[in-house]
Write a protein that holds these residues in place. Structure first.
Motif, PDB file in Angstrom:
ATOM      1  N   CYS A  24       0.856  -1.091  -0.088  1.00 34.62           N
ATOM      2  CA  CYS A  24       0.094   0.113   0.115  1.00 34.62           C
ATOM      3  C   CYS A  24       0.822   0.988  -0.055  1.00 34.62           C
ATOM      4  O   CYS A  24       0.519   2.484  -0.280  1.00 34.62           O
ATOM      5  CB  CYS A  24      -0.886   0.004   1.250  1.00 34.62           C
ATOM      6  SG  CYS A  24      -0.342   0.252   2.679  1.00 34.62           S
ATOM      7  N   GLY A  25       2.119   1.378   0.163  1.00 39.74           N
ATOM      8  CA  GLY A  25       2.972   2.487   0.232  1.00 39.74           C
ATOM      9  C   GLY A  25       3.199   3.066   1.539  1.00 39.74           C
ATOM     10  O   GLY A  25       3.726   3.961   1.598  1.00 39.74           O
ATOM     11  N   ASP A  26       2.262   2.633   2.450  1.00 41.45           N
ATOM     12  CA  ASP A  26       2.488   3.252   4.212  1.00 41.45           C
ATOM     13  C   ASP A  26       3.950   2.802   4.537  1.00 41.45           C
ATOM     14  O   ASP A  26       4.643   1.910   3.996  1.00 41.45           O
ATOM     15  CB  ASP A  26       1.443   2.788   4.817  1.00 41.45           C
ATOM     16  CG  ASP A  26       0.090   3.395   4.806  1.00 41.45           C
ATOM     17  OD1 ASP A  26      -0.073   4.244   3.815  1.00 41.45           O
ATOM     18  OD2 ASP A  26      -1.024   2.847   5.522  1.00 41.45           O
ATOM     19  N   PRO A  27       4.415   3.697   5.584  1.00 41.80           N
ATOM     20  CA  PRO A  27       5.600   3.231   6.263  1.00 41.80           C
ATOM     21  C   PRO A  27       5.660   1.541   6.698  1.00 41.80           C
ATOM     22  O   PRO A  27       4.610   1.060   7.148  1.00 41.80           O
ATOM     23  CB  PRO A  27       5.646   3.880   7.220  1.00 41.80           C
ATOM     24  CG  PRO A  27       4.705   5.168   7.337  1.00 41.80           C
ATOM     25  CD  PRO A  27       3.920   4.446   6.307  1.00 41.80           C
ATOM     26  N   SER A  28       6.493   1.040   6.526  1.00 47.16           N
ATOM     27  CA  SER A  28       6.794  -0.724   6.624  1.00 47.16           C
ATOM     28  C   SER A  28       7.276  -0.853   8.103  1.00 47.16           C
ATOM     29  O   SER A  28       7.976  -0.130   8.270  1.00 47.16           O
ATOM     30  CB  SER A  28       7.727  -1.402   5.649  1.00 47.16           C
ATOM     31  OG  SER A  28       8.964  -0.671   5.647  1.00 47.16           O
ATOM     32  N   VAL A  29       6.705  -1.806   8.689  1.00 44.48           N
ATOM     33  CA  VAL A  29       7.101  -2.147   9.951  1.00 44.48           C
ATOM     34  C   VAL A  29       7.440  -3.467  10.382  1.00 44.48           C
ATOM     35  O   VAL A  29       8.066  -4.006  11.382  1.00 44.48           O
ATOM     36  CB  VAL A  29       6.028  -1.641  11.391  1.00 44.48           C
ATOM     37  CG1 VAL A  29       6.146  -0.098  10.993  1.00 44.48           C
ATOM     38  CG2 VAL A  29       4.884  -2.202  10.863  1.00 44.48           C
ATOM     39  N   ARG A  55       1.683  -2.839   9.338  1.00 47.03           N
ATOM     40  CA  ARG A  55       1.081  -3.544  10.276  1.00 47.03           C
ATOM     41  C   ARG A  55      -0.547  -3.965   9.654  1.00 47.03           C
ATOM     42  O   ARG A  55      -0.666  -5.193   9.802  1.00 47.03           O
ATOM     43  CB  ARG A  55       0.672  -3.095  11.724  1.00 47.03           C
ATOM     44  CG  ARG A  55       0.251  -3.940  12.633  1.00 47.03           C
ATOM     45  CD  ARG A  55       0.619  -3.538  14.018  1.00 47.03           C
ATOM     46  NE  ARG A  55       1.817  -2.961  14.484  1.00 47.03           N
ATOM     47  CZ  ARG A  55       2.997  -3.723  14.741  1.00 47.03           C
ATOM     48  NH1 ARG A  55       2.804  -5.287  14.925  1.00 47.03           N
ATOM     49  NH2 ARG A  55       4.005  -3.319  15.023  1.00 47.03           N
ATOM     50  N   ALA A  56      -1.262  -3.371   9.005  1.00 47.07           N
ATOM     51  CA  ALA A  56      -2.389  -3.494   8.477  1.00 47.07           C
ATOM     52  C   ALA A  56      -2.387  -4.214   7.380  1.00 47.07           C
ATOM     53  O   ALA A  56      -3.134  -5.419   7.269  1.00 47.07           O
ATOM     54  CB  ALA A  56      -3.004  -2.228   7.957  1.00 47.07           C
ATOM     55  N   CYS A  57      -1.568  -4.222   6.396  1.00 48.58           N
ATOM     56  CA  CYS A  57      -1.304  -5.380   5.236  1.00 48.58           C
ATOM     57  C   CYS A  57      -0.700  -6.943   5.746  1.00 48.58           C
ATOM     58  O   CYS A  57      -1.339  -7.584   5.261  1.00 48.58           O
ATOM     59  CB  CYS A  57      -0.390  -4.774   4.222  1.00 48.58           C
ATOM     60  SG  CYS A  57      -1.184  -3.575   3.401  1.00 48.58           S
ATOM     61  N   HIS A  58       0.049  -6.819   6.815  1.00 55.72           N
ATOM     62  CA  HIS A  58       0.572  -7.929   7.424  1.00 55.72           C
ATOM     63  C   HIS A  58      -0.734  -8.587   7.973  1.00 55.72           C
ATOM     64  O   HIS A  58      -0.872 -10.003   7.756  1.00 55.72           O
ATOM     65  CB  HIS A  58       1.469  -7.649   8.258  1.00 55.72           C
ATOM     66  CG  HIS A  58       2.203  -8.925   8.959  1.00 55.72           C
ATOM     67  ND1 HIS A  58       1.642  -9.459  10.190  1.00 55.72           N
ATOM     68  CD2 HIS A  58       3.137  -9.826   8.475  1.00 55.72           C
ATOM     69  CE1 HIS A  58       2.548 -10.460  10.390  1.00 55.72           C
ATOM     70  NE2 HIS A  58       3.281 -10.709   9.333  1.00 55.72           N
ATOM     71  N   SER A  59      -1.694  -7.779   8.615  1.00 54.85           N
ATOM     72  CA  SER A  59      -2.741  -8.612   9.297  1.00 54.85           C
ATOM     73  C   SER A  59      -3.745  -9.173   8.118  1.00 54.85           C
ATOM     74  O   SER A  59      -4.228 -10.483   8.083  1.00 54.85           O
ATOM     75  CB  SER A  59      -3.587  -7.743  10.126  1.00 54.85           C
ATOM     76  OG  SER A  59      -2.946  -7.147  11.243  1.00 54.85           O
ATOM     77  N   LEU A  60      -4.032  -8.205   6.986  1.00 56.96           N
ATOM     78  CA  LEU A  60      -4.843  -8.930   5.904  1.00 56.96           C
ATOM     79  C   LEU A  60      -4.044 -10.193   5.411  1.00 56.96           C
ATOM     80  O   LEU A  60      -4.764 -11.021   5.029  1.00 56.96           O
ATOM     81  CB  LEU A  60      -4.939  -7.820   5.154  1.00 56.96           C
ATOM     82  CG  LEU A  60      -5.676  -6.623   5.225  1.00 56.96           C
ATOM     83  CD1 LEU A  60      -5.593  -5.667   4.118  1.00 56.96           C
ATOM     84  CD2 LEU A  60      -7.077  -7.245   5.430  1.00 56.96           C
ATOM     85  N   LEU A  61      -2.680 -10.165   5.065  1.00 57.44           N
ATOM     86  CA  LEU A  61      -2.070 -11.282   4.864  1.00 57.44           C
ATOM     87  C   LEU A  61      -2.209 -12.635   5.456  1.00 57.44           C
ATOM     88  O   LEU A  61      -2.517 -13.561   5.118  1.00 57.44           O
ATOM     89  CB  LEU A  61      -0.420 -10.851   4.293  1.00 57.44           C
ATOM     90  CG  LEU A  61      -0.492  -9.954   3.117  1.00 57.44           C
ATOM     91  CD1 LEU A  61       1.008  -9.265   3.302  1.00 57.44           C
ATOM     92  CD2 LEU A  61      -0.648 -10.638   1.842  1.00 57.44           C
ATOM     93  N   GLN A  62      -2.164 -12.279   6.806  1.00 59.90           N
ATOM     94  CA  GLN A  62      -2.311 -13.450   7.592  1.00 59.90           C
ATOM     95  C   GLN A  62      -3.342 -13.939   7.664  1.00 59.90           C
ATOM     96  O   GLN A  62      -3.688 -15.205   7.750  1.00 59.90           O
ATOM     97  CB  GLN A  62      -1.779 -13.064   9.127  1.00 59.90           C
ATOM     98  CG  GLN A  62      -0.286 -12.685   9.368  1.00 59.90           C
ATOM     99  CD  GLN A  62       0.838 -13.620   8.840  1.00 59.90           C
ATOM    100  OE1 GLN A  62       0.757 -14.603   9.355  1.00 59.90           O
ATOM    101  NE2 GLN A  62       1.593 -13.225   7.891  1.00 59.90           N
ATOM    102  N   ASP A  63      -4.447 -13.202   7.600  1.00 60.81           N
ATOM    103  CA  ASP A  63      -6.055 -13.688   7.647  1.00 60.81           C
ATOM    104  C   ASP A  63      -6.342 -14.616   6.380  1.00 60.81           C
ATOM    105  O   ASP A  63      -6.809 -15.584   6.466  1.00 60.81           O
ATOM    106  CB  ASP A  63      -6.883 -12.333   7.805  1.00 60.81           C
ATOM    107  CG  ASP A  63      -6.985 -11.837   9.141  1.00 60.81           C
ATOM    108  OD1 ASP A  63      -6.273 -12.562   9.926  1.00 60.81           O
ATOM    109  OD2 ASP A  63      -7.440 -10.674   9.090  1.00 60.81           O
ATOM    110  N   LYS A  64      -5.669 -14.141   5.298  1.00 56.04           N
ATOM    111  CA  LYS A  64      -5.823 -14.772   3.912  1.00 56.04           C
ATOM    112  C   LYS A  64      -5.279 -16.024   4.083  1.00 56.04           C
ATOM    113  O   LYS A  64      -5.522 -16.948   3.418  1.00 56.04           O
ATOM    114  CB  LYS A  64      -5.168 -14.078   2.851  1.00 56.04           C
ATOM    115  CG  LYS A  64      -5.423 -14.405   1.580  1.00 56.04           C
ATOM    116  CD  LYS A  64      -4.596 -13.637   0.452  1.00 56.04           C
ATOM    117  CE  LYS A  64      -3.365 -14.246   0.245  1.00 56.04           C
ATOM    118  NZ  LYS A  64      -2.596 -13.793  -0.801  1.00 56.04           N
TER     119      LYS A  64
END
Length: 69
Positions: A24-29, A55-64
């Motif tokens: 998404c281009g947000d800061p990576s953590v 963190r948001a994309c990581h959560s989405l990926l983990q849920d997927k």
């Protein structure tokens, strides 16, 4: 040795060189692994298996990844 900074891990170095989320281009953590590593050092430290994410994309990926078929 006092005042000496500890050497960073390969994951920290990857994250430092990829400051924005690859989704998404947000800061990576976090560093996400394309292929789940399940403790396999070969997959954990393989640069081709890493992607920097927020963190948001990581959560989405983990849920997927954990969704039932």
């Amino acid at each position: 040795m006092p005042g000496r900074r500890p050497t960073s891990s390969p994951l920290e170095r990857y994250l430092a060189s990829h400051p924005t989320c690859e989704r998404c281009g947000d800061p990576s953590v976090l560093v996400d692994h394309v292929i789940p590593h399940h403790g396999d050092d070969g997959l954990i430290f393989m640069r081709e298996n890493m992607r920097a994410v927020c963190r948001a994309c990581h959560s989405l990926l983990q849920d997927k990844d954990s969704a039932p078929c």
